[in-house]
Design an enzyme around this catalytic site. Structure first.
Site, PDB file in Angstrom:
ATOM      1  N   HIS A  49    -109.474 -31.897 -72.486  1.00  0.00           N
ATOM      2  CA  HIS A  49    -109.898 -33.297 -72.459  1.00  0.00           C
ATOM      3  C   HIS A  49    -110.734 -33.648 -71.227  1.00  0.00           C
ATOM      4  O   HIS A  49    -111.177 -34.786 -71.092  1.00  0.00           O
ATOM      5  CB  HIS A  49    -108.671 -34.218 -72.528  1.00  0.00           C
ATOM      6  CG  HIS A  49    -107.994 -34.217 -73.863  1.00  0.00           C
ATOM      7  ND1 HIS A  49    -107.017 -33.317 -74.195  1.00  0.00           N
ATOM      8  CD2 HIS A  49    -108.173 -34.997 -74.954  1.00  0.00           C
ATOM      9  CE1 HIS A  49    -106.616 -33.553 -75.435  1.00  0.00           C
ATOM     10  NE2 HIS A  49    -107.301 -34.567 -75.922  1.00  0.00           N
ATOM     11  N   HIS A  61    -111.494 -29.630 -80.276  1.00  0.00           N
ATOM     12  CA  HIS A  61    -110.184 -29.104 -80.622  1.00  0.00           C
ATOM     13  C   HIS A  61    -109.620 -29.837 -81.839  1.00  0.00           C
ATOM     14  O   HIS A  61    -110.062 -30.915 -82.204  1.00  0.00           O
ATOM     15  CB  HIS A  61    -109.215 -29.212 -79.434  1.00  0.00           C
ATOM     16  CG  HIS A  61    -109.045 -30.609 -78.925  1.00  0.00           C
ATOM     17  ND1 HIS A  61    -109.886 -31.173 -77.995  1.00  0.00           N
ATOM     18  CD2 HIS A  61    -108.122 -31.566 -79.223  1.00  0.00           C
ATOM     19  CE1 HIS A  61    -109.493 -32.408 -77.737  1.00  0.00           C
ATOM     20  NE2 HIS A  61    -108.431 -32.669 -78.467  1.00  0.00           N
ATOM     21  N   CYS A 102    -100.648 -39.990 -83.602  1.00  0.00           N
ATOM     22  CA  CYS A 102    -101.744 -39.025 -83.503  1.00  0.00           C
ATOM     23  C   CYS A 102    -101.336 -37.948 -82.511  1.00  0.00           C
ATOM     24  O   CYS A 102    -100.437 -38.143 -81.697  1.00  0.00           O
ATOM     25  CB  CYS A 102    -103.054 -39.687 -83.098  1.00  0.00           C
ATOM     26  SG  CYS A 102    -102.955 -40.650 -81.594  1.00  0.00           S
ATOM     27  N   HIS A 144    -101.862 -33.344 -81.616  1.00  0.00           N
ATOM     28  CA  HIS A 144    -102.536 -32.056 -81.764  1.00  0.00           C
ATOM     29  C   HIS A 144    -101.558 -31.031 -82.326  1.00  0.00           C
ATOM     30  O   HIS A 144    -100.448 -30.906 -81.800  1.00  0.00           O
ATOM     31  CB  HIS A 144    -103.030 -31.556 -80.409  1.00  0.00           C
ATOM     32  CG  HIS A 144    -103.828 -32.564 -79.646  1.00  0.00           C
ATOM     33  ND1 HIS A 144    -103.267 -33.432 -78.740  1.00  0.00           N
ATOM     34  CD2 HIS A 144    -105.149 -32.841 -79.676  1.00  0.00           C
ATOM     35  CE1 HIS A 144    -104.215 -34.201 -78.226  1.00  0.00           C
ATOM     36  NE2 HIS A 144    -105.359 -33.876 -78.782  1.00  0.00           N
ATOM     37  N   GLU A 175     -91.983 -39.114 -82.405  1.00  0.00           N
ATOM     38  CA  GLU A 175     -92.371 -40.374 -81.759  1.00  0.00           C
ATOM     39  C   GLU A 175     -91.644 -41.586 -82.328  1.00  0.00           C
ATOM     40  O   GLU A 175     -91.255 -42.484 -81.586  1.00  0.00           O
ATOM     41  CB  GLU A 175     -93.888 -40.594 -81.875  1.00  0.00           C
ATOM     42  CG  GLU A 175     -94.695 -39.636 -81.037  1.00  0.00           C
ATOM     43  CD  GLU A 175     -96.163 -40.013 -80.947  1.00  0.00           C
ATOM     44  OE1 GLU A 175     -96.540 -41.106 -81.419  1.00  0.00           O
ATOM     45  OE2 GLU A 175     -96.929 -39.212 -80.404  1.00  0.00           O
ATOM     46  N   TYR A 234    -115.438 -36.349 -83.923  1.00  0.00           N
ATOM     47  CA  TYR A 234    -115.980 -37.374 -83.027  1.00  0.00           C
ATOM     48  C   TYR A 234    -115.929 -36.914 -81.579  1.00  0.00           C
ATOM     49  O   TYR A 234    -115.241 -35.947 -81.235  1.00  0.00           O
ATOM     50  CB  TYR A 234    -115.244 -38.707 -83.192  1.00  0.00           C
ATOM     51  CG  TYR A 234    -113.750 -38.615 -83.058  1.00  0.00           C
ATOM     52  CD1 TYR A 234    -113.126 -38.555 -81.817  1.00  0.00           C
ATOM     53  CD2 TYR A 234    -112.937 -38.600 -84.190  1.00  0.00           C
ATOM     54  CE1 TYR A 234    -111.756 -38.462 -81.700  1.00  0.00           C
ATOM     55  CE2 TYR A 234    -111.564 -38.516 -84.081  1.00  0.00           C
ATOM     56  CZ  TYR A 234    -110.984 -38.444 -82.829  1.00  0.00           C
ATOM     57  OH  TYR A 234    -109.627 -38.354 -82.727  1.00  0.00           O
ATOM     58  N   GLU A 285    -112.268 -37.401 -75.706  1.00  0.00           N
ATOM     59  CA  GLU A 285    -111.703 -36.993 -76.996  1.00  0.00           C
ATOM     60  C   GLU A 285    -112.812 -36.329 -77.801  1.00  0.00           C
ATOM     61  O   GLU A 285    -113.645 -37.005 -78.404  1.00  0.00           O
ATOM     62  CB  GLU A 285    -111.146 -38.208 -77.757  1.00  0.00           C
ATOM     63  CG  GLU A 285    -109.884 -38.771 -77.157  1.00  0.00           C
ATOM     64  CD  GLU A 285    -108.678 -37.867 -77.313  1.00  0.00           C
ATOM     65  OE1 GLU A 285    -108.790 -36.796 -77.939  1.00  0.00           O
ATOM     66  OE2 GLU A 285    -107.617 -38.219 -76.792  1.00  0.00           O
ATOM     67  N   GLU A 333    -112.886 -34.205 -80.767  1.00  0.00           N
ATOM     68  CA  GLU A 333    -111.888 -33.764 -81.737  1.00  0.00           C
ATOM     69  C   GLU A 333    -112.416 -33.556 -83.149  1.00  0.00           C
ATOM     70  O   GLU A 333    -113.312 -34.245 -83.605  1.00  0.00           O
ATOM     71  CB  GLU A 333    -110.725 -34.771 -81.775  1.00  0.00           C
ATOM     72  CG  GLU A 333    -109.961 -34.801 -80.478  1.00  0.00           C
ATOM     73  CD  GLU A 333    -108.719 -35.654 -80.506  1.00  0.00           C
ATOM     74  OE1 GLU A 333    -107.792 -35.357 -79.748  1.00  0.00           O
ATOM     75  OE2 GLU A 333    -108.676 -36.633 -81.277  1.00  0.00           O
ATOM     76  N   TRP A 345    -110.517 -43.930 -80.034  1.00  0.00           N
ATOM     77  CA  TRP A 345    -110.730 -43.272 -81.326  1.00  0.00           C
ATOM     78  C   TRP A 345    -110.264 -44.096 -82.522  1.00  0.00           C
ATOM     79  O   TRP A 345    -110.540 -43.752 -83.666  1.00  0.00           O
ATOM     80  CB  TRP A 345    -110.001 -41.921 -81.339  1.00  0.00           C
ATOM     81  CG  TRP A 345    -108.519 -42.040 -81.171  1.00  0.00           C
ATOM     82  CD1 TRP A 345    -107.585 -42.234 -82.152  1.00  0.00           C
ATOM     83  CD2 TRP A 345    -107.786 -42.006 -79.948  1.00  0.00           C
ATOM     84  NE1 TRP A 345    -106.317 -42.326 -81.614  1.00  0.00           N
ATOM     85  CE2 TRP A 345    -106.412 -42.179 -80.257  1.00  0.00           C
ATOM     86  CE3 TRP A 345    -108.146 -41.835 -78.612  1.00  0.00           C
ATOM     87  CZ2 TRP A 345    -105.410 -42.187 -79.283  1.00  0.00           C
ATOM     88  CZ3 TRP A 345    -107.149 -41.844 -77.642  1.00  0.00           C
ATOM     89  CH2 TRP A 345    -105.809 -42.013 -77.981  1.00  0.00           C
TER      90      TRP A 345
END
Length: 197
Positions: free
Chosen positions: A41, A48, A83, A85, A103, A119, A130, A132, A175
């Site tokens: 990042h 990624h 959101c 990874h 979460e 993006y 970001e 991604e 995002w």
């Protein structure tokens, strides 16, 4: 965190956290390597794999989360339901379901793929980027939420009209609109035309 083949390599025997690795991808989404999460990042960012989840209640309202103030990236801003990874080698669908439970303390009653979006969004507040290739998921949530306070400061269910009002006055993740707009066809299919998405 439950130990699975994907998470087993991310827990050490002495209880300390290992570096979190992300899956680097090419423009077509094919895996080309790994990088440590924070390093991926740092400007200009490394492309990624990521995922974004949009869960709705039975009235067609979107579940938003306000990111906890202690998060290193985009703290205190509002964003989509969940959101994150995937770990290297972890399927995006599995990662989305896992992270939603971690979460929010709830498993979606329905979760479906909703395409991908690529993006590049710099975050002015943190200086992080970001970059991604994001796998999108839409679904339903019917159980009571049990948010992890280290991850989530607050949650809210909003209609499309309420989201427009909130987006005009509150801080949202860099995002958020990109992933929501990319997921809208699947959102409309899930919620129906009367929900206004």
């Amino acid at each position: 965190m439950p130990i699975t083949p994907a998470t087993a390599t991310h827990s050490s025997s002495n209880g300390t956290a290992d570096a979190i690795l992300l899956e680097l991808v090419d423009e077509g989404g094919a895996t080309i390597g790994t990088a440590e999460k924070l390093a991926a990042h740092q400007p200009p960012g490394q492309l990624h794999r990521a995922f974004s989840v949009f869960l709705f209640d039975e009235r067609g309202r979107l579940l938003l989360q306000q990111r906890a103030l202690g998060k290193y990236h985009s703290p205190g801003v509002w964003s989509n339901t969940c959101c994150g990874h995937p770990y290297p080698g972890e399927a995006p669908f599995a990662a989305a379901a896992r992270r939603t439970y971690e979460e929010l303390g709830v498993s979606p009653s329905l979760l479906a793929e909703a395409g991908t979006v690529r993006y590049n969004h710099p975050d002015p507040a943190s200086g992080l980027v970001e970059q991604e290739y994001n796998h999108l998921f839409v679904g339903m949530v019917q159980a009571a939420l049990r948010p992890d306070p280290e991850e989530i400061a607050e949650t809210a269910f909003v209609t499309a009209a309420e989201l427009a009002e909130r987006h005009a006055k509150d801080a949202f993740s860099a995002w958020f609109m990109t992933v929501l707009d990319a997921a809208r066809p699947a959102v409309r299919e899930l919620t129906g035309p009367s929900a206004g998405w």
